[in-house]
Design a protein around this motif. Sequence first.
Motif, PDB file in Angstrom:
ATOM      1  N   GLY A  70     -38.150  44.545  26.178  1.00  5.83           N
ATOM      2  CA  GLY A  70     -39.175  45.322  26.885  1.00  5.83           C
ATOM      3  C   GLY A  70     -39.906  46.277  25.956  1.00  5.83           C
ATOM      4  O   GLY A  70     -41.137  46.356  25.974  1.00  5.83           O
ATOM      5  N   VAL A  71     -39.156  46.977  25.134  1.00  2.00           N
ATOM      6  CA  VAL A  71     -39.782  47.929  24.210  1.00  2.00           C
ATOM      7  C   VAL A  71     -40.625  47.193  23.167  1.00  2.00           C
ATOM      8  O   VAL A  71     -41.759  47.577  22.867  1.00  2.00           O
ATOM      9  CB  VAL A  71     -38.718  48.811  23.519  1.00  2.00           C
ATOM     10  CG1 VAL A  71     -39.328  49.597  22.372  1.00  2.00           C
ATOM     11  CG2 VAL A  71     -38.087  49.751  24.535  1.00  2.00           C
ATOM     12  N   LEU A  72     -40.057  46.102  22.625  1.00  2.00           N
ATOM     13  CA  LEU A  72     -40.777  45.369  21.577  1.00  2.00           C
ATOM     14  C   LEU A  72     -42.110  44.839  22.103  1.00  2.00           C
ATOM     15  O   LEU A  72     -43.162  45.026  21.494  1.00  2.00           O
ATOM     16  CB  LEU A  72     -39.914  44.213  21.043  1.00  2.00           C
ATOM     17  CG  LEU A  72     -38.618  44.609  20.328  1.00  2.00           C
ATOM     18  CD1 LEU A  72     -37.876  43.376  19.828  1.00  2.00           C
ATOM     19  CD2 LEU A  72     -38.895  45.552  19.162  1.00  2.00           C
ATOM     20  N   GLU A 322     -39.318  43.301  31.887  1.00  3.03           N
ATOM     21  CA  GLU A 322     -38.120  42.624  31.393  1.00  3.03           C
ATOM     22  C   GLU A 322     -36.914  42.911  32.285  1.00  3.03           C
ATOM     23  O   GLU A 322     -36.097  42.031  32.532  1.00  3.03           O
ATOM     24  CB  GLU A 322     -37.821  43.040  29.949  1.00  3.03           C
ATOM     25  CG  GLU A 322     -38.898  42.629  28.958  1.00  3.03           C
ATOM     26  CD  GLU A 322     -39.157  41.121  28.936  1.00  3.03           C
ATOM     27  OE1 GLU A 322     -38.197  40.346  29.078  1.00  3.03           O
ATOM     28  OE2 GLU A 322     -40.336  40.730  28.788  1.00  3.03           O
ATOM     29  N   LEU A 323     -36.809  44.161  32.756  1.00  6.09           N
ATOM     30  CA  LEU A 323     -35.696  44.493  33.644  1.00  6.09           C
ATOM     31  C   LEU A 323     -35.848  43.777  34.977  1.00  6.09           C
ATOM     32  O   LEU A 323     -34.872  43.303  35.560  1.00  6.09           O
ATOM     33  CB  LEU A 323     -35.618  46.013  33.858  1.00  6.09           C
ATOM     34  CG  LEU A 323     -35.091  46.802  32.667  1.00  6.09           C
ATOM     35  CD1 LEU A 323     -35.204  48.299  32.915  1.00  6.09           C
ATOM     36  CD2 LEU A 323     -33.630  46.434  32.369  1.00  6.09           C
ATOM     37  N   TRP A 324     -37.080  43.686  35.440  1.00  8.81           N
ATOM     38  CA  TRP A 324     -37.348  43.056  36.724  1.00  8.81           C
ATOM     39  C   TRP A 324     -36.850  41.619  36.769  1.00  8.81           C
ATOM     40  O   TRP A 324     -36.219  41.205  37.743  1.00  8.81           O
ATOM     41  CB  TRP A 324     -38.859  43.115  36.999  1.00  8.81           C
ATOM     42  CG  TRP A 324     -39.280  42.484  38.291  1.00  8.81           C
ATOM     43  CD1 TRP A 324     -39.831  41.250  38.462  1.00  8.81           C
ATOM     44  CD2 TRP A 324     -39.202  43.069  39.590  1.00  8.81           C
ATOM     45  NE1 TRP A 324     -40.099  41.025  39.777  1.00  8.81           N
ATOM     46  CE2 TRP A 324     -39.721  42.130  40.492  1.00  8.81           C
ATOM     47  CE3 TRP A 324     -38.739  44.303  40.067  1.00  8.81           C
ATOM     48  CZ2 TRP A 324     -39.809  42.377  41.860  1.00  8.81           C
ATOM     49  CZ3 TRP A 324     -38.826  44.539  41.430  1.00  8.81           C
ATOM     50  CH2 TRP A 324     -39.344  43.579  42.306  1.00  8.81           C
ATOM     51  N   VAL A 325     -37.108  40.870  35.728  1.00 12.12           N
ATOM     52  CA  VAL A 325     -36.731  39.455  35.777  1.00 12.12           C
ATOM     53  C   VAL A 325     -35.229  39.233  35.650  1.00 12.12           C
ATOM     54  O   VAL A 325     -34.746  38.165  36.026  1.00 12.12           O
ATOM     55  CB  VAL A 325     -37.463  38.582  34.716  1.00 12.12           C
ATOM     56  CG1 VAL A 325     -38.895  38.365  35.109  1.00 12.12           C
ATOM     57  CG2 VAL A 325     -37.359  39.177  33.333  1.00 12.12           C
ATOM     58  N   VAL A 326     -34.495  40.221  35.128  1.00 12.42           N
ATOM     59  CA  VAL A 326     -33.040  40.000  35.069  1.00 12.42           C
ATOM     60  C   VAL A 326     -32.327  40.526  36.319  1.00 12.42           C
ATOM     61  O   VAL A 326     -31.152  40.243  36.520  1.00 12.42           O
ATOM     62  CB  VAL A 326     -32.379  40.592  33.794  1.00 12.42           C
ATOM     63  CG1 VAL A 326     -32.966  39.950  32.555  1.00 12.42           C
ATOM     64  CG2 VAL A 326     -32.504  42.100  33.752  1.00 12.42           C
ATOM     65  N   LEU A 327     -33.066  41.264  37.146  1.00  9.92           N
ATOM     66  CA  LEU A 327     -32.428  41.826  38.351  1.00  9.92           C
ATOM     67  C   LEU A 327     -31.716  40.774  39.211  1.00  9.92           C
ATOM     68  O   LEU A 327     -30.567  40.982  39.613  1.00  9.92           O
ATOM     69  CB  LEU A 327     -33.447  42.606  39.187  1.00  9.92           C
ATOM     70  CG  LEU A 327     -33.846  43.986  38.640  1.00  9.92           C
ATOM     71  CD1 LEU A 327     -34.769  44.696  39.622  1.00  9.92           C
ATOM     72  CD2 LEU A 327     -32.624  44.845  38.358  1.00  9.92           C
ATOM     73  N   PRO A 328     -32.364  39.626  39.533  1.00  7.17           N
ATOM     74  CA  PRO A 328     -31.682  38.631  40.387  1.00  7.17           C
ATOM     75  C   PRO A 328     -30.367  38.157  39.782  1.00  7.17           C
ATOM     76  O   PRO A 328     -29.457  37.760  40.504  1.00  7.17           O
ATOM     77  CB  PRO A 328     -32.692  37.475  40.459  1.00  7.17           C
ATOM     78  CG  PRO A 328     -34.001  38.089  40.121  1.00  7.17           C
ATOM     79  CD  PRO A 328     -33.720  39.202  39.163  1.00  7.17           C
ATOM     80  N   SER A 337     -35.776  36.182  43.107  1.00  6.16           N
ATOM     81  CA  SER A 337     -36.414  36.160  41.787  1.00  6.16           C
ATOM     82  C   SER A 337     -37.914  35.972  41.968  1.00  6.16           C
ATOM     83  O   SER A 337     -38.375  35.306  42.887  1.00  6.16           O
ATOM     84  CB  SER A 337     -35.822  35.044  40.931  1.00  6.16           C
ATOM     85  OG  SER A 337     -35.949  33.808  41.594  1.00  6.16           O
ATOM     86  N   SER A 338     -38.679  36.614  41.105  1.00  6.65           N
ATOM     87  CA  SER A 338     -40.129  36.555  41.210  1.00  6.65           C
ATOM     88  C   SER A 338     -40.721  36.721  39.818  1.00  6.65           C
ATOM     89  O   SER A 338     -40.001  36.930  38.851  1.00  6.65           O
ATOM     90  CB  SER A 338     -40.618  37.666  42.137  1.00  6.65           C
ATOM     91  OG  SER A 338     -40.066  38.896  41.711  1.00  6.65           O
ATOM     92  N   THR A 339     -42.039  36.651  39.739  1.00  8.32           N
ATOM     93  CA  THR A 339     -42.659  36.717  38.418  1.00  8.32           C
ATOM     94  C   THR A 339     -42.662  38.151  37.892  1.00  8.32           C
ATOM     95  O   THR A 339     -42.562  39.110  38.652  1.00  8.32           O
ATOM     96  CB  THR A 339     -44.119  36.236  38.459  1.00  8.32           C
ATOM     97  OG1 THR A 339     -44.860  37.175  39.238  1.00  8.32           O
ATOM     98  CG2 THR A 339     -44.226  34.858  39.060  1.00  8.32           C
ATOM     99  N   LYS A 340     -42.838  38.274  36.578  1.00 10.07           N
ATOM    100  CA  LYS A 340     -42.952  39.587  35.946  1.00 10.07           C
ATOM    101  C   LYS A 340     -44.123  40.362  36.524  1.00 10.07           C
ATOM    102  O   LYS A 340     -44.070  41.579  36.679  1.00 10.07           O
ATOM    103  CB  LYS A 340     -43.178  39.414  34.441  1.00 10.07           C
ATOM    104  CG  LYS A 340     -41.986  38.908  33.681  1.00 10.07           C
ATOM    105  CD  LYS A 340     -42.324  38.743  32.204  1.00 10.07           C
ATOM    106  CE  LYS A 340     -41.087  38.278  31.449  1.00 10.07           C
ATOM    107  NZ  LYS A 340     -41.361  38.047  30.025  1.00 10.07           N
ATOM    108  N   LEU A 341     -45.184  39.624  36.827  1.00  8.70           N
ATOM    109  CA  LEU A 341     -46.411  40.270  37.265  1.00  8.70           C
ATOM    110  C   LEU A 341     -46.218  41.041  38.570  1.00  8.70           C
ATOM    111  O   LEU A 341     -46.874  42.054  38.805  1.00  8.70           O
ATOM    112  CB  LEU A 341     -47.514  39.209  37.424  1.00  8.70           C
ATOM    113  CG  LEU A 341     -48.869  39.528  36.797  1.00  8.70           C
ATOM    114  CD1 LEU A 341     -48.722  40.197  35.448  1.00  8.70           C
ATOM    115  CD2 LEU A 341     -49.702  38.273  36.698  1.00  8.70           C
TER     116      LEU A 341
END
Lengths: 363, 235
Positions: A70-72, A322-328, A337-341
Amino acid sequence: MASEQQPMTIIKPRQGLLPRETRQQLMRLLRYGLGGLVIVAIVWTLLNTGAISTWYGQWGVVLRQALVTGVLVGSVFGLVAMGLTLIFGVLHIINFAHGALLTVGMYITFTLFESFNVDPYLSVFVTIPALFILGIIIQRLIIHPARNAPGHNQLLLTLGLALFIENALLVGFTATPRFIRLSYARDEFSLGPITLDFPLRVFGTTVTLEKLAAFIFALLLTGVLYFILQRTDLGKAIRATAQDKEGAALVGIDIDRISMITFGIGTACVGAAAALVLPFLQVDPVAGNAFNITAFVIVVLGGMGNVLGALIGGLIIGLTQELWVVLPVVLPFPFPSSTKLLSVFIVFVLVLFFRPQGILGKK
Amino acid sequence: MLTIDHLVAGYGDVEILHGISLEVNAGEIVALIGANGAGKTTTLKTISGLIHARSGSITFEGQPIHDWPSHRIVAAGVIQVAEGRKLFPQLSVLENLELGAFVKPAKHNRQKNLVRIFEMFPRLAERKSQMAGTLSGGEQQMLAVGRALMSQPRILMLDEPSLGLAPMIVADIFNVVTEINKNDGTTILIVEQNAVQTLTLADRGYVLENGEIALSGTGDELLQDDRIRTAYLGL
Ligand SMILES: Nc1ncnc2c1ncn2[C@@H]1O[C@H](COP(=O)(O)OP(=O)(O)O)[C@@H](O)[C@H]1O
Ligand SMILES: [Mg+2]
C-alpha cells in the motif's frame, strides 16, 4: 516614517528551513502522526492478547504485506494526484483526461522498451518531457480557448479528450494488454557492504524491485516538484497564480503562460508515474481510468489544490486499497470480496461527509 | 505620461466607461474621485490590462498600451495597488514582497528595495515570515503598497487605499505615497471615494460620474467647487 534602528537582519531575510505554510502543515501531520502512533500501540497490545494473537499469528504476514504494498504503490498515486491537484489549483479544472494521459505515458514506455530496449527507469527522461509538451499543446489548443466557458463545459471537454485519447490508443495499439518485464527484477545487487537480493524479504513480506523502485523514484520526483514550487521563481509564480489570479497579473506574472506551464507540469507527473508503474502493471487503452478516479479522490482527500495533501492522500489511498482486498481473507467473519476501487469510493463518501475540505485543507 | 482618450470599457454586454479622457503628467499626484459604482475601479483595471478597452486609447510614455497584456504593462512600470489588495494570502509577507519584484527591471534591485520597504513599514519587517492572510487589514494594505513599490513603479495607481482602515493607518499610507512622490518622483494616480484628504494631497483631480468625467481641475479648485462640496464632501 523611516526608522533608524532597523536591525541589519532584514537585509538577509531568513525564513527558516521551511516556509511557514509548510511548517504548519507539517505540524498538522505530526499531530496525525502522534494519533497514528497511539493507534499502533493499541493495535500492538491487542495483537498480543488471546484470540487476536492467534488470529494475527495466522494472518499477520498478509496484513503486513498489504501495508508495505500500500505504501509503495500509494507513493505513485500521490505523484499522479499531485499533478491533478496542481492543475486544479491554477486552472480550476478537474482534468478528466489525466488518466488517459497516464496511459499514453505507459505506451511510450512500452514502445521504448519493446522497440529500443530502453529501461523503463531511463524512459522517464523521455516520458516526462514528452508529457510536459503534450500537456502544453493540449492546454493551448483545447483548454485555453474554453477558459471562460462554464465549469461543467470544461469538464466535458476533458472527458471528451479522454475518450479521444483512449480511442486513438485503441487504433494504434489494439485492446491487447501489453506488459514489460525487467530481466534484472530477481537479481542480486551489491551496494558496497550491503547486498540486496530481490525480491527483498522484510518482516516476512515481499518487496519487489519494481515496486521499491517506483516508490523511491516517486518520492524523489515529488521532492523535486515540491522544491520547484517552494523555492524557484516559477514555483512562486505558480502558487501566486493559484492564490490570486488578478494579484498575480498585477505583479507582472503572465497568467496564460503560467497556466500553460502548470498544465504541462501536471501532465509530466503522469508521464513519470507511467514509466514507474508499467514494470508491475500492464497497459491497455483504458488502463489509466482507475488511476484517474483514484487520483480525483486523493485530490479531494488531500484538499483541492494542496500538493502536500495529495502525497499524503496517495499513501492513505494506497494503504486503504491494499487492506481492503485482503479483508475477505483475514477477517474471522464473512466479508464480501470486491474491487479495490470500491474502497476508494467509500473513502470518497466518508471524506465528503466528515471533512469535505480534505485532510490538510482549511475550512 | 499617462493619457486616456475617449476610453470605452465594461464587462460582458454592459458598458461601464462611456468614453472617458484624462491625463496624468510625470511627477503629479492625480486624484480620481467619484461615488460607489461610478467606474473608478473599472478605469484602473482597464489601464492595467485586466479588462480590454473597447475603443479609445491609453497611452503611457508615448506608447499605446491598451492592447498589451497586463504583465507587459506592469513591466513598463504601470503598477496598481488594487481594491481588495489582491495579496497572496498563503504566501509569507516576504514572498509577497519578492513577487512584487517579479518583472525584470525590479528583480535586479530586489534586495535594495526590500530593505527600503522594510524601513518604510517596520511592521512588515516584524512579520515577514507570517502568511499574508493572517495580517490585520492595515498591515495588509501596507503589504499591498509595499509589494507595488517592489515593482519599481513609474506610475503608481492606488484604488481606495483608505477603505475600511483606521485614520492613523490611512495617514501612514498617505504619507508614504507623498514621500515616494517627492523623493523618487513617482507619479501617482489615486482613486478615492472620500474626497477631502485625497484632494488636499493631489495636484489635480477628476470626478467620475456614471462612467463619464463630470469635472476636473486642480485639487484646490475641486475642493472649492459647490457641486463637489455638496455631492462628495457633505458640506
Ligand atoms: N466584474 C464585473 N462584472 C459586471 N459588472 C461589474 C463588474 N465589476 C463592476 N461592475 C459594475 O461596474 C460598475 C462600476 O464599478 P466599479 O468600477 O467597481 O465602480 P467604483 O470603483 O467606482 O465603485 C458598477 O455598476 C458595477 O456594478
Ligand atoms: Mg472601486
